[in-house]
Design an enzyme around this catalytic site. Structure first.
Site, short mmCIF file in Angstrom:
data_model
loop_
_atom_site.label_atom_id
_atom_site.label_comp_id
_atom_site.label_asym_id
_atom_site.label_seq_id
_atom_site.Cartn_x
_atom_site.Cartn_y
_atom_site.Cartn_z
N ASP A 204 0.84 -1.20 0.00
CA ASP A 204 0.00 0.00 0.00
C ASP A 204 0.88 1.26 0.00
OD1 ASP A 204 -2.76 1.06 0.41
OD2 ASP A 204 -1.87 1.90 2.22
N GLU A 255 13.66 -15.55 -0.24
CA GLU A 255 13.85 -16.71 0.64
C GLU A 255 12.61 -17.60 0.64
OE1 GLU A 255 15.30 -15.14 4.39
OE2 GLU A 255 14.57 -16.97 5.38
C1 BGC Z 1 -5.57 2.20 -0.43
C2 BGC Z 1 -6.69 3.04 0.08
C3 BGC Z 1 -6.28 3.64 1.40
C4 BGC Z 1 -4.93 4.38 1.30
C5 BGC Z 1 -4.34 4.66 2.63
C6 BGC Z 1 -4.49 3.22 -0.63
O1 BGC Z 1 -4.00 3.57 -1.69
O2 BGC Z 1 -5.84 1.51 -1.61
O3 BGC Z 1 -7.88 2.31 0.21
O4 BGC Z 1 -7.25 4.56 1.80
O5 BGC Z 1 -4.00 3.61 0.60
O6 BGC Z 1 -3.86 3.49 3.20
#
Ligand code: BGC
Length: 500
Positions: A204, A255
């Site tokens: 993310d 790994e």
């Molecule tokens: C996720 C979102 C989230 C954001 C903050 C992103 O890009 O896909 O759903 O709100 O990251 O974590």
């Protein structure tokens, strides 16, 4: 002989570990996918119960959006405990059950990792508020001009007068990745899930962890800063330092033979290419396809650009039409016919395709959710909300008791159980397309066609998409189509053809 066996084993492992290159990956938004215990919130047992359904759909892997302990201020992208399951989603034992059964069915499992920020309920942030270990987050005496992606300033003041940085909601404080504890912590988190058998990670905000030295102002540019994300360099995104993190992670992934796909919003294909490679990550999401208009020319431009990018990094690109952050493509494109046509195009392209739960049922965006039920933190700050693509999946009428977001009555006609045995259903269309997709071989060779039409050959197959207003003639054996076809292809329709 032993040396030969060694080489063969290595080659076999490498090939087996390359499964992601042309995979169909199905994104599960756990809160909305399936409710195993009937409390109105989806959970891991719900996912477990649907694994046979996913196997019949033909997906190679599932990507689970966060199911970790969380106040769910941002649907779970605000993690309070990275190594546990939120009680609303189940237990670690449920996760083990899920992954065990998924592997039996030959479905790989990717989990989301959220390294840019934690929840404000994370023990480290609670300690930071009490004045202990504050330097694991980004605290300053004065804020700068940075804006939150969800709107408003990216800084919140704490009672003793200092300010902390949150590129997203105030309940999502950004980690300070200059602190060694943060590095050590995330390596442990990776290992924790790898030891439980995960096959990969979706990272993310993979472009966010490192901030420019001295936290310089963006400057008054007269825009919301987020609008500059894909065109300009921002001091909080895509800083060179993020690559050091991925170089630390890669040996750990190797790994265990695991892959990682980055959610990275950057200013150019060349910048995106830097995330991929033998010593960093395996793939990055290609969001250009998702934001392309339903128009032959736009699709062609994006496909050519994406393939050129893929060439640059030596890894196949990813394709995605819907996810938990964007309005569903049925609604974006103005109807199911176009959505199915775009899906058929996507599934014919070289690389991996990411599907979002519910798109195989042809679900549209729920645009009329009452404001008081909307939970997206961006909604309060900007009026924009992502809740409409997060409405629970209609398995059967009444399958959910008291779902956390109400499903529209129109979905009663398109529940999964109603579509199951209907050969013309969108569900069976996806099943067929995923099965037949395996027969595509080789690179794309573009074919000359009329304006508004897109066509290419891959091996002994041709793909035609008609985004014009009039039908176009087609020749060859129809393998499958996104809607009814004869010897002409109607507008808003795509077809896969085999040479006669
Ligand atoms: C996720 C979102 C989230 C954001 C903050 C992103 O890009 O896909 O759903 O709100 O990251 O974590």
């Amino acid at each position: 002989m032993q040396w030969l066996q060694g080489i063969l084993l290595r080659v076999t492992n490498e090939v087996a570990n390359d499964w992601w290159r042309d995979a169909v990956v199905y994104q599960v938004y756990p809160r909305s996918f399936a409710d195993g215990n009937g409390d109105g919130t989806g959970d891991l047992i719900g996912v477990y119960d649907k694994l046979e359904y996913l196997s019949a759909l033909g997906v190679d892997a599932i990507w689970l959006s966060p199911f970790y302990t969380s106040p769910l201020a941002d649907g779970g992208y605000d993690v309070a405990d990275y190594c546990d399951v939120d009680p609303r989603f189940g237990t670690l034992a449920d996760f083990d059950l899920l992954i065990g059964r998924a592997h039996e069915l030959n479905i790989r499992v990717i989990v989301d990792i959220v390294p840019n920020h934690s929840s404000s309920e994370h023990p480290w942030f609670r300690e930071a508020l009490a004045g202990i270990g504050r330097d694991r987050y980004i605290f300053r005496d004065q804020p700068n001009d940075w804006e939150s992606i969800f709107g408003g300033p990216a800084w919140t003041q704490v009672p003793d007068g200092q300010w902390y940085l949150h590129l997203f909601d105030p309940s999502q404080p950004d980690f300070n990745w200059s602190h060694p504890d943060v590095h050590a912590f995330f390596k442990d988190v990776l290992r924790f899930w790898l030891q439980r058998g995960v096959d990969g990670f979706r990272i993310d905000v993979a472009h966010g962890m490192i901030k420019a030295d001295g936290l310089p102002d963006v400057g008054a540019l007269g825009h919301r800063q987020i609008e500059l994300m894909t065109t300009a360099e921002l001091p909080y995104f895509d800083q060179d330092g993020v690559h050091e993190i991925y170089r630390e992670w890669r040996p750990i992934l190797d790994e265990y033979g695991a892959m990682a796909v980055a959610e990275a919003w950057v200013s150019s294909p060349a910048r995106l290419a830097r995330y991929i490679g033998r010593d960093e990550l395996h793939q990055a999401f290609n969001f250009d396809f998702m934001v392309a208009e339903f128009d032959a020319k736009s699709f062609r431009v994006v496909i050519e650009k994406s393939l050129a990018e893929a060439e640059l990094v030596g890894a196949p690109t990813t394709w995605v039409l819907s996810n938990h952050d964007k309005p569903r493509h049925v609604t974006r494109y103005g109807g199911l016919a176009r959505a199915r046509a775009a899906t058929l195009l996507m599934l014919s392209l070289p690389g991996s395709a990411y599907l979002y739960n519910g798109e195989e049922l042809g679900l549209d965006e729920v645009t009329d959710l009452p404001p008081e039920l909307r939970e997206d933190p961006a909604f309060l700050r900007t009026g924009e909300s992502r809740d409409g693509c997060r409405v629970p999946i209609p398995w059967a009428e009444g399958a959910w008791t008291n779902p956390w977001l109400p499903m529209p009555a129109r979905w009663d006609a398109i529940t999964a159980d109603k579509q199951e045995h209907d050969p013309g259903s969108t569900l069976n269309f996806y099943r067929q397309a995923i099965r037949l997709r395996r027969g595509f071989r080789g690179d794309i060779q573009w074919l000359d066609v009329a304006d508004g039409v897109l066509s290419f050959r891959r091996g002994d197959r041709r793909v035609v998409l008609n985004t014009s207003q009039s039908p176009v003639p087609i020749e060859g054996t129809v393998l499958m189509a996104s809607g009814p076809v004869t010897d002409t292809l109607p507008p808003d329709t795509a077809v896969w053809l085999a040479d006669r």
